[in-house]
Design a protein around this motif. Structure first.
Motif, PDB file in Angstrom:
ATOM      1  N   ASP A  38     114.386  38.006   4.769  1.00 30.05           N
ATOM      2  CA  ASP A  38     114.128  38.101   3.201  1.00 30.05           C
ATOM      3  C   ASP A  38     113.195  37.229   2.898  1.00 30.05           C
ATOM      4  N   VAL A  40     109.868  35.964   0.357  1.00 28.44           N
ATOM      5  CA  VAL A  40     109.193  36.162  -0.875  1.00 28.44           C
ATOM      6  C   VAL A  40     107.917  35.455  -0.734  1.00 28.44           C
ATOM      7  N   THR A  91     114.410  32.773   1.253  1.00 32.56           N
ATOM      8  CA  THR A  91     115.157  32.653   0.106  1.00 32.56           C
ATOM      9  C   THR A  91     116.235  31.563   0.420  1.00 32.56           C
ATOM     10  N   GLY A  92     116.651  30.866  -0.674  1.00 33.09           N
ATOM     11  CA  GLY A  92     117.717  29.908  -0.629  1.00 33.09           C
ATOM     12  C   GLY A  92     117.339  28.861  -1.155  1.00 33.09           C
ATOM     13  N   GLU A  93     118.122  27.808  -1.002  1.00 35.96           N
ATOM     14  CA  GLU A  93     118.057  26.369  -1.380  1.00 35.96           C
ATOM     15  C   GLU A  93     117.288  25.480  -0.426  1.00 35.96           C
ATOM     16  N   THR A 143     114.916  26.330  -5.486  1.00 36.41           N
ATOM     17  CA  THR A 143     115.739  27.554  -5.020  1.00 36.41           C
ATOM     18  C   THR A 143     114.853  28.627  -5.047  1.00 36.41           C
ATOM     19  N   VAL A 144     114.589  29.329  -3.870  1.00 40.91           N
ATOM     20  CA  VAL A 144     113.667  30.265  -3.889  1.00 40.91           C
ATOM     21  C   VAL A 144     114.346  31.826  -3.563  1.00 40.91           C
ATOM     22  N   ASP A 145     114.092  32.477  -4.809  1.00 45.76           N
ATOM     23  CA  ASP A 145     114.586  33.921  -4.688  1.00 45.76           C
ATOM     24  C   ASP A 145     113.590  34.734  -5.340  1.00 45.76           C
ATOM     25  N   ALA A 146     113.698  36.010  -5.376  1.00 51.25           N
ATOM     26  CA  ALA A 146     112.871  37.063  -6.066  1.00 51.25           C
ATOM     27  C   ALA A 146     112.323  36.557  -7.460  1.00 51.25           C
ATOM     28  N   ASP A 147     113.110  35.912  -8.164  1.00 48.97           N
ATOM     29  CA  ASP A 147     112.746  35.657  -9.531  1.00 48.97           C
ATOM     30  C   ASP A 147     112.059  34.305  -9.656  1.00 48.97           C
ATOM     31  N   HIS A 148     112.360  33.313  -8.614  1.00 44.38           N
ATOM     32  CA  HIS A 148     111.594  31.993  -8.803  1.00 44.38           C
ATOM     33  C   HIS A 148     110.719  31.951  -7.310  1.00 44.38           C
ATOM     34  N   THR A 149     109.563  31.915  -7.611  1.00 44.14           N
ATOM     35  CA  THR A 149     108.329  32.004  -6.615  1.00 44.14           C
ATOM     36  C   THR A 149     107.265  31.105  -6.762  1.00 44.14           C
TER      37      THR A 149
END
Length: 159
Positions: A38, A40, A91-93, A143-149
């Protein structure tokens, strides 16, 4: 005597086959499959006391110790790499650690507060001492995810 010669030929034939197998290999190559991860693309900017921080290593570390990292350019910009071949971050903290590249714990020489040069006569720069709260004892989180890059880190040399 005939038995001995046959045995010698068999050994030579077996050795030749093994040598050919070693030379040609298995025919495949090793290419990791990143599609199952996963990942990004993550980028951002680091400033120290309002100035772009150049040459800093930025690492996004997961609780299990795995991390992605990158080095800031002259504008303080970075892009994270998962490894030497693949860009991105899981992704994740994450705990974010920022240190000067080449410095074991992120500690550089602190610039002299009075003039335009440090004690060694080198010009002052924003790359002075980075406090431990940003590296070894980091309090920075992301926090990394598809909306926070994309991330902005505004560091202060004095708490």
């Amino acid at each position: 005597m005939n038995l001995f010669l046959f045995h010698g030929r068999s050994v030579r034939l077996l050795a030749t086959v093994c040598l050919l197998a070693l030379i040609t290999g298995c025919g495949g190559s090793i290419h990791p499959d990143y599609s199952q991860l996963d990942l990004v693309d993550v980028s951002g900017t680091v400033t120290l006391d309002g100035q772009p921080l150049s040459g800093a290593q930025v690492a996004f570390e997961a609780p299990d110790g795995t991390y992605s990292s990158g080095v800031t350019d002259s504008g303080g910009n970075f892009d994270l790499m998962f490894n030497t071949e693949k860009s991105g971050c899981l992704t994740g903290e994450k705990t974010v650690r920022i240190r000067m590249a080449g410095s074991p714990e992120g500690m550089g020489e602190a610039p002299d507060d009075e003039g335009n040069s440090d004690e060694g006569g080198k010009p002052k720069s924003a790359t002075g001492k980075i406090p431990a709260q940003y590296n070894k004892e980091s309090t920075l989180k992301a926090t990394v995810d598809a909306d926070h890059t994309t991330f902005q880190f505004d560091l202060k040399s004095k708490p």
